[in-house]
Design a protein around this motif. Structure first.
Motif, PDB file in Angstrom:
ATOM      1  N   UNK A 120     -40.952 -70.337 -11.731  1.00  0.00           N
ATOM      2  CA  UNK A 120     -41.340 -68.980 -11.314  1.00  0.00           C
ATOM      3  C   UNK A 120     -40.205 -68.124 -10.759  1.00  0.00           C
ATOM      4  N   UNK A 121     -39.059 -68.740 -10.403  1.00  0.00           N
ATOM      5  CA  UNK A 121     -38.029 -67.870  -9.814  1.00  0.00           C
ATOM      6  C   UNK A 121     -36.946 -67.439 -10.796  1.00  0.00           C
ATOM      7  N   UNK A 122     -36.730 -68.237 -11.866  1.00  0.00           N
ATOM      8  CA  UNK A 122     -35.804 -67.774 -12.906  1.00  0.00           C
ATOM      9  C   UNK A 122     -36.649 -66.947 -13.883  1.00  0.00           C
ATOM     10  N   UNK A 123     -36.027 -66.084 -14.626  1.00  0.00           N
ATOM     11  CA  UNK A 123     -36.785 -65.357 -15.656  1.00  0.00           C
ATOM     12  C   UNK A 123     -36.824 -66.190 -16.934  1.00  0.00           C
ATOM     13  N   UNK A 276     -50.567 -61.633 -20.397  1.00  0.00           N
ATOM     14  CA  UNK A 276     -49.524 -60.674 -20.038  1.00  0.00           C
ATOM     15  C   UNK A 276     -48.595 -61.266 -18.972  1.00  0.00           C
ATOM     16  N   UNK A 277     -47.317 -61.050 -19.167  1.00  0.00           N
ATOM     17  CA  UNK A 277     -46.360 -61.480 -18.136  1.00  0.00           C
ATOM     18  C   UNK A 277     -45.986 -62.945 -18.216  1.00  0.00           C
ATOM     19  N   UNK A 278     -46.508 -63.674 -19.196  1.00  0.00           N
ATOM     20  CA  UNK A 278     -46.171 -65.093 -19.264  1.00  0.00           C
ATOM     21  C   UNK A 278     -44.794 -65.289 -19.898  1.00  0.00           C
ATOM     22  N   UNK A 279     -43.986 -66.177 -19.308  1.00  0.00           N
ATOM     23  CA  UNK A 279     -42.655 -66.435 -19.856  1.00  0.00           C
ATOM     24  C   UNK A 279     -42.772 -67.183 -21.180  1.00  0.00           C
TER      25      UNK A 279
END
Ligand SMILES: NC(=O)c1ccc[n+]([C@@H]2O[C@H](COP(=O)([O-])OP(=O)(O)OC[C@H]3O[C@@H](n4cnc5c(N)ncnc54)[C@H](O)[C@@H]3O)[C@@H](O)[C@H]2O)c1
Length: 314
Positions: A120-123, A276-279
């Protein structure tokens, strides 16, 4: 040692408690049982049912127990809830963590271990991310994890509290709720065992680093040795952090295929709309944990999946 484990009635925390007790440590579990279960509590651990937002209550139990290590795993873990209610997420995940850091210093703890998130902290990470990779969280949950790591650095540099952040991949294993909001392995396995066909959101090409909970528990044992032996002053929050994963990236489609094979299920997965927004790609470089902590992931994905299925079958 005397170790306070917050979230010790939850999925990951309860496995950590079991391994600390097995190693001969004295453990106090702090948990409000909001998602944790009394049934997960190790009978040899002490238990305080309290909310980490309540600093006075933490003060009281720390006065009695005098923890040498604070291992902090209690959290609001639902990413979608963090998006819907960022202030609630921050109250538990940031303010709750600050309360614990504050009380750890006040009660002269010798170390603080925190469950952070490599997912969750890296893109997007098309190549495995080392600890120094750019931090680009896209959810309030991820932003809170990154914020707490920054506070930990402050507590280390300014108040002298040794800290370590373990940035987990996607942790899976027995006790992960198949009806929960997180944990695709348990959710898929639970659905298949109930005769339902799980839904894969999007193409299923999303890759993650799935790490078995037993390996994560071992990393938490190694973190204690690291805290007591560490030399030198960290210069950035990344110096106090370790990626904890399997070092292997697996797509959701591959996970589904492996799980269907373990269970003996022959239906194709159903595909739903992407979230939406899922890596798309979350990959972790675990070399630093290997070299500095001596962390070696021991459970292959196939073996771990079989353990989850055996647990769900009871
Ligand atoms: N599961 C993963 O893949 C993963 C990945 C990265 C990081 N983490 C982190 O690991 C930790 C444990 O996660 P988990 O998957 O075991 O989830 P979990 O929900 O099983 O565990 C969280 C525990 O914290 C307790 N809790 C929640 N709010 C609390 C509060 N205000 N006061 C006291 N206790 C509270 C819950 O009752 C529960 O027992 C969390 O910090 C999570 O963010 C998990």
């Amino acid at each position: 040692m005397r170790i306070a484990v917050t979230g010790g009635a939850g999925f990951i925390g309860s496995h950590i408690v079991d391994s600390y007790i097995a190693a001969g440590h004295e453990v106090l579990v702090i948990d409000d049982l909001s998602t944790g279960k009394a049934g997960n509590l190790n009978p040899k651990a002490l238990f305080a049912k309290l909310d980490i937002r309540d600093a006075a209550a933490i003060d009281r139990v720390f006065t009695q127990f005098r923890p040498q290590i604070v291992n902090h795993h209690a959290a609001q873990i639902d990413i979608r809830r963090s998006v819907a209610d960022p202030a609630f997420d921050a109250a538990v995940n940031i303010i709750g963590s600050i309360n614990l850091l504050e009380q750890a210093v006040k009660h002269k703890a010798e170390g603080f271990i925190f469950a952070s998130s490599g997912g969750a902290i890296y893109g997007e990470t098309p190549t495995p991310a080392p600890e120094t990779a750019v931090k680009a969280p896209i959810s309030p949950y991820g932003a809170a994890k990154a914020a707490v790591e920054n506070y930990m650095f402050v507590y280390q540099r300014t108040f002298g509290l040794p800290t370590v952040a373990l940035r987990y991949g996607n942790v899976y294993g027995p006790r992960q709720d198949p009806k929960g909001e997180a944990g695709v392995v348990s959710i898929f396995a639970g659905a298949i065992l109930a005769g339902e066909t799980p839904t894969i959101f999007g193409s299923g090409d999303q890759v993650r680093d799935y790490v078995f909970v037993g390996d994560v528990a071992r990393a938490n044992l190694l973190a204690i040795d690291y805290l007591s032996q560490r030399a030198g002053t960290p210069e950035t929050p990344d110096d106090c952090a370790f990626n904890i994963g399997s070092g292997v990236s697996t797509s959701v489609n591959e996970l589904y295929r492996m799980l269907a094979e373990v269970i003996g299920f022959d239906k194709e997965a159903v595909h739903g709309d992407p979230r939406p927004g899922e890596l798309m790609e979350s990959r972790l470089d675990i070399s630093r944990a290997r070299e500095v902590l001596g962390f070696v992931p021991e459970t292959s994905f196939g073996e771990g999946l079989r353990k989850v299925v055996d647990w769900l079958r009871g």
